[in-house]
Design a protein around this motif. Structure first.
Motif, PDB file in Angstrom:
ATOM      1  N   GLY B  41       0.857  -1.191   0.000  1.00 37.09           N
ATOM      2  CA  GLY B  41       0.000   0.000   0.000  1.00 37.09           C
ATOM      3  C   GLY B  41       0.885   1.229   0.000  1.00 37.09           C
ATOM      4  N   ASN B  42       0.349   2.346  -0.493  1.00 42.77           N
ATOM      5  CA  ASN B  42       1.155   3.570  -0.560  1.00 42.77           C
ATOM      6  C   ASN B  42       1.354   4.218   0.806  1.00 42.77           C
ATOM      7  N   MET B  48      -3.889  -0.977   5.162  1.00 45.26           N
ATOM      8  CA  MET B  48      -4.965  -1.572   5.971  1.00 45.26           C
ATOM      9  C   MET B  48      -6.105  -2.056   5.071  1.00 45.26           C
ATOM     10  N   VAL B  49      -6.571  -1.176   4.165  1.00 44.76           N
ATOM     11  CA  VAL B  49      -7.680  -1.556   3.287  1.00 44.76           C
ATOM     12  C   VAL B  49      -7.271  -2.732   2.394  1.00 44.76           C
ATOM     13  N   ASN B  50      -6.053  -2.677   1.859  1.00 43.64           N
ATOM     14  CA  ASN B  50      -5.611  -3.751   0.970  1.00 43.64           C
ATOM     15  C   ASN B  50      -5.455  -5.084   1.708  1.00 43.64           C
ATOM     16  N   TRP B  51      -4.989  -4.994   2.938  1.00 47.47           N
ATOM     17  CA  TRP B  51      -4.805  -6.192   3.771  1.00 47.47           C
ATOM     18  C   TRP B  51      -6.164  -6.850   4.056  1.00 47.47           C
ATOM     19  N   ASN B  77       4.509   0.426   4.110  1.00 46.40           N
ATOM     20  CA  ASN B  77       4.026   0.167   2.752  1.00 46.40           C
ATOM     21  C   ASN B  77       3.813  -1.302   2.400  1.00 46.40           C
ATOM     22  N   ARG B  78       4.174  -2.189   3.315  1.00 44.03           N
ATOM     23  CA  ARG B  78       4.156  -3.595   2.917  1.00 44.03           C
ATOM     24  C   ARG B  78       4.011  -4.457   4.156  1.00 44.03           C
ATOM     25  N   LEU B  79       3.296  -5.566   3.997  1.00 43.09           N
ATOM     26  CA  LEU B  79       3.303  -6.529   5.092  1.00 43.09           C
ATOM     27  C   LEU B  79       3.278  -7.939   4.543  1.00 43.09           C
TER      28      LEU B  79
END
Lengths: 483, 124
Positions: B41-42, B48-51, B77-79
């Protein structure tokens, strides 16, 4: 976000205006009665009506129907008409459940002929029509190639697979398929989510209901629609399921970056959009049309399953049963249509989010069989409450870009409704009212309690009196299945 | 939905658990199947939304209910996470709420004093 409070000017008994100010390009207009106004003013939906009025290319008014309530970016119950050349298209203006809609089928049965048979019929429907969050199809998992075929053909795909008849297609908005659909614009994820859900009802406010025609308001129109008093009819309310949610999600991301690319100035990021003619705009429209077609195919399959249940239950020939589609109309969609604006014909992208198309007699898109009376408009009530059949009119063309309300509209959030009905035997309460409901989840029943919604009769009355969609018949539920 | 975490990493794992707790009774879900996923995510909001969207997609496309979320690596930016759960079994699992999507509406991911807080609104 724009400013928090908006002055409301009363235009007539059923119409209120949010005057144009700041960067609004047009005024906002809300159809409502005095009784409904307090509900409408209690959430942020009037602010959202004003926000939508900021969109480039918006024509005449940012419109709201009496069932308006807060939605993602655009209010639910909103209509926005945007110029095809200068305007934008927005996934938030359509909603997550693309082509969520209603389908009404008639039968020859009368209430006194089904006494004692409703319970077994509902049980049969409950075991035949897949419903609930995790439900998968009554038809086996599709291959991606088959699914893409369905995304292009819509309801015709289901008919070709043996669900229903060719004649059904004329009784569906856009004949059950938007020709702009292009499966190449649909993500792999959305395709994956669609493979197993064809022919499923889903959850939330979606349902399949057995109704009895309680009241006829317009004899002549009702007769053309094939409706009569005491008649048993079937109402289906569902949409494009996970495939549609994924397409909305995918393109909201695309549109968020389009805001900067096209230097759009918006009061709220959730109005994320792109020019209709841009690559982003065209791609979203093509993908959205795929989801719309999926929903029509889905409702076509579900109706055919329901018809089979009726045939088995009542042991009647198709001729005796007279189970036929009256109409299928959607209430979450964007369409390119021609409208007369200030005396000029214009091509317009009409966003209907929680709003139903209501075309008049003689309109080329009104089915031939209904060309003398107008397009049937289906307004579902909440669980336990009446639903309504209305009809499109010239008034709708002049006032609301051929649109009207779509249902009751929530007054209580799902969480609040669930809390308010803790410990209540909802199923038994409904049964005491003569409505036999089977639901996959008790929680769904709790969230959908009748008091969570506005009074649908009041909502429908406003649009009737405003000369937009005259009432034709009232339907009272006697049984249903839910997710 | 409002979620707290003692640190950034815990906030994301708690948010995922809270979402599945809205969807089903997680106490009836066994951590039988596991998979490792990566999300980008940027910024923390988008992440959070992408996860959460990724988890909804996994749930629906693989018919998996999830209950354990081990964040292996995370930055703004990443998880990368190992998630565990089991296939939906109509005999044991009840769906409470259908979540159509995690939205950006009034979304916040912020550090308040010594803990992290997220507010997420779902379209249901």
């Amino acid at each position: 976000m724009g400013s928090q409070s908006h002055e409301l000017k009363r235009i007539s008994d059923y119409l209120w205006e949010i005057p144009q100010r700041g960067n609004m390009r047009v005024p906002g207009r809300i159809y409502a009665s005095s009784a409904l106004m307090p509900h409408i003013e209690s959430d942020q939906s009037t602010l959202q009506v004003a926000n939508v009025a900021h969109l480039p290319g918006i024509i005449k008014y940012s419109l709201a129907m009496p069932d308006i309530h807060w939605g993602y970016g655009f209010p639910i119950g909103g209509v926005a008409a945007l110029d095809v050349e200068e305007g934008v298209i927005s996934p938030g203006g359509v909603g997550y459940d693309i082509n969520c809609g209603c389908r009404l089928a008639r039968t020859n049965l009368k209430l006194n002929e089904v006494k004692g048979k409703i319970k077994p019929l509902i049980q049969r429907l409950f075991s035949t029509v897949p419903c609930g969050v995790g439900s998968s199809g009554a038809i086996s998992k599709l291959t991606p190639t088959e699914l893409k075929d369905a995304l292009v053909k819509g309801a015709r795909w289901s008919v070709e697979k043996g669900f229903g008849e060719r004649g059904d297609l004329e009784h569906i908005e856009s004949y059950g398929a938007m020709k702009e659909a292009d499966p190449d614009k649909v993500s792999r994820r959305a395709i994956e989510r669609g493979l197993e859900q064809m022919g499923t009802l889903g959850s939330g406010n979606h349902f399949l209901e057995i109704d009895v025609v309680e009241e006829i308001y317009e004899e002549e129109v009702a007769e053309v629609f094939g409706l009569f008093k005491e008649q048993i009819v079937v109402l289906i309310h569902t949409g494009s399921r996970g495939l549609g949610y994924q397409i909305c999600d995918d393109y909201l991301k695309v549109m968020l970056s389009a805001i900067n690319k096209y230097r759009l100035s918006l009061p709220d990021k959730q109005l994320a959009c792109a020019p209709i003619g841009s690559a982003e705009g065209r791609n979203y429209f093509a993908a959205m049309a795929c989801a719309a077609n999926y929903a029509w195919a889905n409702r076509q399959v579900i109706m055919a399953l329901a018809k089979a249940c009726f045939e088995q239950q009542f042991q009647l020939s198709p001729r005796e049963l007279g189970f036929q589609l009256i109409y299928d109309v959607c209430h979450n969609i964007a369409k390119i249509e021609e409208h007369t604006v200030d005396g000029k014909r214009r091509r317009i992208c009409v966003h209907r989010k929680g709003a139903t198309r209501a075309f008049p007699p003689g309109h080329p898109e009104t089915p031939r069989v209904y060309s003398k009376v107008g397009q049937p408009v289906l307004i579902p009530g909440d669980m336990g409450d009446s639903s309504f059949v209305c009809v499109g009119s010239e008034g709708a063309m002049q006032k609301t870009f051929g649109s009207t309300c779509h249902g009751a509209g929530r007054v209580m959030s799902r969480a609040k409704a669930a809390k308010a009905s803790i410990g209540r035997p909802i199923q038994r309460e409904l049964e005491a009212k003569g409505i036999y409901v089977l639901a996959k989840s008790k929680r769904t029943l709790a969230e959908e309690v009748p008091e969570a919604y506005k009074d649908v009769a009041e909502v429908v009355e406003v649009m009737h009196r405003a000369g937009v969609s005259p009432k034709v018949a009232q339907l009272r539920p006697i049984g249903g299945i839910k997710g | 939905m409002v979620v707290y975490g003692t640190n950034f990493k815990e906030l994301y794992s708690n948010s995922a658990f809270a979402m599945f707790d809205l969807i089903t009774d997680t106490s009836r879900v066994k951590p039988k199947n596991s998979m490792v996923i990566e999300v980008e995510g940027n910024n923390p909001d988008e992440l959070m939304v992408n996860w959460l969207s990724e988890l909804l997609y996994i749930m629906e496309s693989r018919s998996l209910l999830l209950k354990e979320f081990d964040i292996l690596e995370i930055d703004r930016n990443r998880l990368k996470a190992e998630v565990r759960g089991e296939h939906y079994d109509p005999a044991r699992h009840e769906f409470f709420t259908e979540i159509k999507a995690a939205t950006y509406h009034q979304l916040t991911v912020e550090k308040i004093d010594n803990r992290w807080k997220a507010q997420i609104i779902f379209d249901t």
